[in-house]
Design an enzyme around this catalytic site. Structure first.
Site, mmCIF file in Angstrom:
data_model
loop_
_atom_site.group_PDB
_atom_site.id
_atom_site.type_symbol
_atom_site.label_atom_id
_atom_site.label_comp_id
_atom_site.label_asym_id
_atom_site.label_seq_id
_atom_site.Cartn_x
_atom_site.Cartn_y
_atom_site.Cartn_z
ATOM 1 N N LYS A 9 -37.456 -9.404 21.093
ATOM 2 C CA LYS A 9 -38.731 -9.639 21.767
ATOM 3 C C LYS A 9 -39.880 -9.043 20.961
ATOM 4 C CE LYS A 9 -36.387 -9.249 26.281
ATOM 5 N NZ LYS A 9 -36.514 -8.714 27.661
ATOM 6 N N TYR A 49 -37.787 -17.649 31.317
ATOM 7 C CA TYR A 49 -37.611 -16.696 32.416
ATOM 8 C C TYR A 49 -37.814 -17.360 33.781
ATOM 9 C CZ TYR A 49 -37.073 -12.525 29.489
ATOM 10 O OH TYR A 49 -36.588 -11.567 28.632
ATOM 11 N N PHE A 57 -43.025 -9.103 38.760
ATOM 12 C CA PHE A 57 -43.282 -8.788 37.353
ATOM 13 C C PHE A 57 -43.362 -10.026 36.462
ATOM 14 C CE2 PHE A 57 -38.623 -8.319 37.976
ATOM 15 C CZ PHE A 57 -38.135 -9.206 37.017
ATOM 16 N N ARG A 85 -24.054 -8.681 25.401
ATOM 17 C CA ARG A 85 -24.620 -7.978 26.557
ATOM 18 C C ARG A 85 -24.194 -6.505 26.557
ATOM 19 N NH1 ARG A 85 -28.471 -10.144 30.208
ATOM 20 N NH2 ARG A 85 -27.428 -9.100 31.937
ATOM 21 N N THR A 91 -30.654 -3.129 31.719
ATOM 22 C CA THR A 91 -32.012 -3.664 31.608
ATOM 23 C C THR A 91 -33.054 -2.570 31.375
ATOM 24 O OG1 THR A 91 -31.378 -5.453 33.083
ATOM 25 C CG2 THR A 91 -33.732 -5.100 32.784
ATOM 26 N N ARG A 102 -30.639 -0.800 23.882
ATOM 27 C CA ARG A 102 -31.701 -0.302 24.761
ATOM 28 C C ARG A 102 -31.562 1.196 24.999
ATOM 29 N NH1 ARG A 102 -31.102 -5.373 28.965
ATOM 30 N NH2 ARG A 102 -32.592 -6.796 27.992
ATOM 31 N N ASN A 112 -37.951 -3.909 26.620
ATOM 32 C CA ASN A 112 -36.586 -3.440 26.355
ATOM 33 C C ASN A 112 -35.959 -4.146 25.151
ATOM 34 O OD1 ASN A 112 -36.158 -5.928 27.450
ATOM 35 N ND2 ASN A 112 -35.099 -5.220 29.284
ATOM 36 N N HIS A 115 -33.242 -9.744 24.393
ATOM 37 C CA HIS A 115 -32.658 -10.594 25.443
ATOM 38 C C HIS A 115 -31.314 -11.098 24.962
ATOM 39 C CE1 HIS A 115 -32.084 -13.875 28.307
ATOM 40 N NE2 HIS A 115 -31.715 -14.597 27.270
ATOM 41 N N GLU A 126 -30.210 -22.041 27.226
ATOM 42 C CA GLU A 126 -31.203 -21.243 26.491
ATOM 43 C C GLU A 126 -31.222 -21.606 25.002
ATOM 44 O OE1 GLU A 126 -30.335 -17.137 27.382
ATOM 45 O OE2 GLU A 126 -30.989 -17.330 29.460
HETATM 46 P P1 IDP Z 1 -31.788 -8.585 31.395
HETATM 47 O O1 IDP Z 1 -32.726 -8.839 30.229
HETATM 48 O O2 IDP Z 1 -31.084 -7.249 31.261
HETATM 49 O O3 IDP Z 1 -30.850 -9.729 31.663
HETATM 50 P P2 IDP Z 1 -33.205 -9.425 33.809
HETATM 51 O O4 IDP Z 1 -33.028 -8.793 35.144
HETATM 52 O O5 IDP Z 1 -32.667 -10.792 33.586
HETATM 53 O O6 IDP Z 1 -32.696 -8.396 32.702
HETATM 54 O O7 IDP Z 1 -34.791 -9.457 33.549
HETATM 55 C C1 IDP Z 1 -35.315 -10.194 32.481
HETATM 56 C C2 IDP Z 1 -36.360 -9.351 31.777
HETATM 57 O O8 IDP Z 1 -37.438 -9.105 32.690
HETATM 58 C C3 IDP Z 1 -35.882 -7.941 31.380
HETATM 59 O O9 IDP Z 1 -35.193 -7.937 30.149
HETATM 60 C C4 IDP Z 1 -37.195 -7.194 31.305
HETATM 61 O O10 IDP Z 1 -37.895 -7.479 30.087
HETATM 62 C C5 IDP Z 1 -37.969 -7.806 32.470
HETATM 63 N N1 IDP Z 1 -37.813 -7.054 33.723
HETATM 64 C C6 IDP Z 1 -36.701 -6.978 34.519
HETATM 65 N N2 IDP Z 1 -36.929 -6.214 35.602
HETATM 66 C C7 IDP Z 1 -38.217 -5.805 35.503
HETATM 67 C C8 IDP Z 1 -39.059 -4.972 36.329
HETATM 68 O O11 IDP Z 1 -38.664 -4.470 37.376
HETATM 69 N N3 IDP Z 1 -40.335 -4.772 35.878
HETATM 70 C C9 IDP Z 1 -40.814 -5.318 34.731
HETATM 71 N N4 IDP Z 1 -40.061 -6.097 33.928
HETATM 72 C C10 IDP Z 1 -38.784 -6.335 34.305
HETATM 73 MG MG MG Z 2 -31.245 -11.630 32.398
#
Ligand code: IDP
Ligand code: MG
Length: 150
Positions: A9, A49, A57, A85, A91, A102, A112, A115, A126
């Site tokens: 990212k 997304y 968010f 993963r 996350t 991470r 973070n 992806h 994707e």
């Molecule tokens: P992942 O990337 O670990 O699969 P997901 O829950 O799919 O996590 O969320 C997608 C992306 O959205 C995360 O990688 C992060 O960049 C962002 N994100 C997830 N939860 C939050 C939050 O509570 N606040 C702000 N950004 C978030």
């Molecule tokens: Mg995800």
């Protein structure tokens, strides 16, 4: 053999962590099937997304993913989705286990770094979203018998 979509990212590119993060996937034994640096536009970020579009968010997340260049890549290998993963970690960077990408380099839940597709089915859609079919390659690395076994 599986394929997964990985995004380094904009925070990863800005922080010059591309080689570090890519190196972790490579050293694990996953192999590159596609790789490019691009500026994601709003439509692409929103589609990527889309599952999160009702979350509070979401606007901030789309802004983040369009705030600078992203490195998009496809990795290939046995169980590539879950292997990637596990390397990526939880996350929230503040809670991710040390030793994960991470856990070692991120402190933020949004910023973070990386992806990774969360299922084989999502990986396929994707990959189709970020790459044209002709951008994908497949090859057998010469060390495959040593990495994967025979
Ligand atoms: P992942 O990337 O670990 O699969 P997901 O829950 O799919 O996590 O969320 C997608 C992306 O959205 C995360 O990688 C992060 O960049 C962002 N994100 C997830 N939860 C939050 C939050 O509570 N606040 C702000 N950004 C978030
Ligand atoms: Mg995800």
């Amino acid at each position: 053999m599986e394929r997964t979509l990985i995004l380094l990212k904009p925070d990863c590119v800005q922080r010059r962590l591309v080689s570090e993060v890519l190196g972790r996937f490579e050293r694990k034994g996953l192999r590159l099937a596609a790789l490019k640096l691009l500026q994601a536009d709003k439509a692409l970020a929103e589609r990527h997304y889309a599952v999160h579009r009702e979350r509070p968010f979401f606007p901030s997340l789309v802004q983040f993913l369009t705030s600078g260049p992203t490195v998009a890549l496809v990795l290939e290998g046995p169980n590539a989705v879950v292997v990637a993963r596990n390397l990526i970690g939880a996350t929230d960077g503040a809670k991710a286990a040390p030793g994960t990408i991470r856990g070692d380099f991120a402190l933020s839940v949004q910023n973070n770094l990386v992806h990774g597709s969360d299922s084989v089915e999502n990986a396929q859609s994707e990959i189709a979203l970020w790459f044209k079919p002709e951008e994908l390659t497949s090859f057998q690395p010469v060390d495959a018998p040593w990495v994967v076994g025979s």
